[in-house]
Scaffold this motif. Sequence first.
Motif, PDB file in Angstrom:
ATOM      1  N   SER B  15      41.360   6.514  13.260  1.00  0.00           N
ATOM      2  CA  SER B  15      40.133   6.324  14.036  1.00  0.00           C
ATOM      3  C   SER B  15      39.406   7.642  14.240  1.00  0.00           C
ATOM      4  O   SER B  15      38.173   7.708  14.151  1.00  0.00           O
ATOM      5  CB  SER B  15      40.438   5.701  15.397  1.00  0.00           C
ATOM      6  N   CYS B  18      37.656   8.697  11.056  1.00  0.00           N
ATOM      7  CA  CYS B  18      36.505   7.822  10.824  1.00  0.00           C
ATOM      8  C   CYS B  18      35.350   8.166  11.763  1.00  0.00           C
ATOM      9  O   CYS B  18      34.193   8.204  11.351  1.00  0.00           O
ATOM     10  CB  CYS B  18      36.906   6.366  11.009  1.00  0.00           C
ATOM     11  N   LEU B  21      33.637  11.279  10.622  1.00  0.00           N
ATOM     12  CA  LEU B  21      32.782  11.012   9.462  1.00  0.00           C
ATOM     13  C   LEU B  21      31.435  10.425   9.907  1.00  0.00           C
ATOM     14  O   LEU B  21      30.366  10.877   9.478  1.00  0.00           O
ATOM     15  CB  LEU B  21      33.495  10.041   8.516  1.00  0.00           C
ATOM     16  N   CYS B  22      31.503   9.434  10.805  1.00  0.00           N
ATOM     17  CA  CYS B  22      30.279   8.803  11.303  1.00  0.00           C
ATOM     18  C   CYS B  22      29.414   9.811  12.050  1.00  0.00           C
ATOM     19  O   CYS B  22      28.191   9.845  11.890  1.00  0.00           O
ATOM     20  CB  CYS B  22      30.604   7.634  12.225  1.00  0.00           C
ATOM     21  N   VAL B  25      27.603  12.109   9.555  1.00  0.00           N
ATOM     22  CA  VAL B  25      26.454  11.462   8.892  1.00  0.00           C
ATOM     23  C   VAL B  25      25.312  11.263   9.889  1.00  0.00           C
ATOM     24  O   VAL B  25      24.140  11.459   9.557  1.00  0.00           O
ATOM     25  CB  VAL B  25      26.873  10.123   8.249  1.00  0.00           C
ATOM     26  N   ASN B  26      25.665  10.929  11.120  1.00  0.00           N
ATOM     27  CA  ASN B  26      24.641  10.716  12.148  1.00  0.00           C
ATOM     28  C   ASN B  26      23.841  11.999  12.393  1.00  0.00           C
ATOM     29  O   ASN B  26      22.629  11.954  12.563  1.00  0.00           O
ATOM     30  CB  ASN B  26      25.296  10.229  13.444  1.00  0.00           C
ATOM     31  N   THR B  29      21.309  12.067   9.614  1.00  0.00           N
ATOM     32  CA  THR B  29      20.311  10.998   9.506  1.00  0.00           C
ATOM     33  C   THR B  29      19.487  10.785  10.778  1.00  0.00           C
ATOM     34  O   THR B  29      18.359  10.311  10.682  1.00  0.00           O
ATOM     35  CB  THR B  29      20.974   9.667   9.117  1.00  0.00           C
TER      36      THR B  29
END
Lengths: 208, 185
Positions: B15, B18, B21-22, B25-26, B29
Amino acid sequence: MSHMKELTKGLFKENPTFIIMLGMCPTLSVSTQVSNALGMGVAVIFVLTCSNIFISLLRKVIPDSIRIPSYIVIIASFVTVVEMVMHAFVPSIYEALGVYLPLIVVNCIILGRAEAFAGKNGVLDSALDGIGMGIGFTMSLSFIALIREIFGAGKITLFPIGSFSGTITIPGLSESPVRVVALAAGALLLMGYLKAFFQWKSERGKKA
Amino acid sequence: MTRYLKTAFTLFAISAVCTALCAFVNQITAPLIAANNESDRLLALEAVSAGYTIGEETEGNGESVSYLIPLTDESGELKGYILGLTANGYGGPMDVIASYNPDGSIIAAKMSTNSETPGIGKKAEESWYMEMFTGLGGDSPIPLSKSELSDTDSAAVSGASITFSGVTSALKAGSDYVKSLGGEA
């Protein structure tokens, strides 16, 4: 040779949509426009390949009792990544896919492949399986979308490139389309006919 | 005990990776998404402003009108309003941006965020759809049902009655709201 088989089996022999019948919900709902089908397909290929690789890498680390929650966490992360990237770079497709993009998390194809394949096989085979299944899904989805859009709206929506506006209009059909094909009932009918066709083809292949 | 701890730690580690990683990317973006949303909003406002100067946004009535922006001409005289309207469509709430003359008649309208069915309800995003309502809302009423439309227009919106009545009731609510303001900013 066997590696090649992992890649190609998803295309026709074990096509997720027409043969294994997985992921029906997005297939029926997103197949209204070819561009949406392609966008959804690319998202699924990415998520499926990445999750297959990760799950295969971790298959010996993840205890059996928590494998499903682990798979879901991994899949959900990649879906979130795809969602953010699409929202930032291709907002039109992000809007069109709507709720079906986050719903890739529970797409049966992805969890199905994680459970049936990636959790038991090596990284290379799992990656190839993911790519093959993803392409197979994209092909089926685009095929259904193509038929639905041609008959239901009399046009084909692709992506605008340079002077090409992105939409091909089919004379005759665009003025008086067969509207039921664009509706949900039309999607089910068409899916039924296509399934019957592929069933007939594979039966015929066995007899020959 | 160690088995449970090991299991819990494995799940925690997965978790954590993960989440990282999110988050990464956030970071990349989030600014792009914010910029996209802002430019979409400005474009939509520009499209319905009919060339008038767009003023400061104020809050609407908290019901169907979410915000109100006055439109003025070069001399600063009030020429109308842009209203952010919330309508109920087939696929959930839809945002409609519409501009009105001070008498409540529609100058232009545009479908913004919505979850309507592509090829059916989504037709409301096309320019001809909203052009059906241009000039209505003042002396001539906004059609609330398909039967009040001409045959051609009625055929064009067929199959998407819920979207149509959602859009028209929102436009009518906006028109009534503008009338209630009585030409004041």
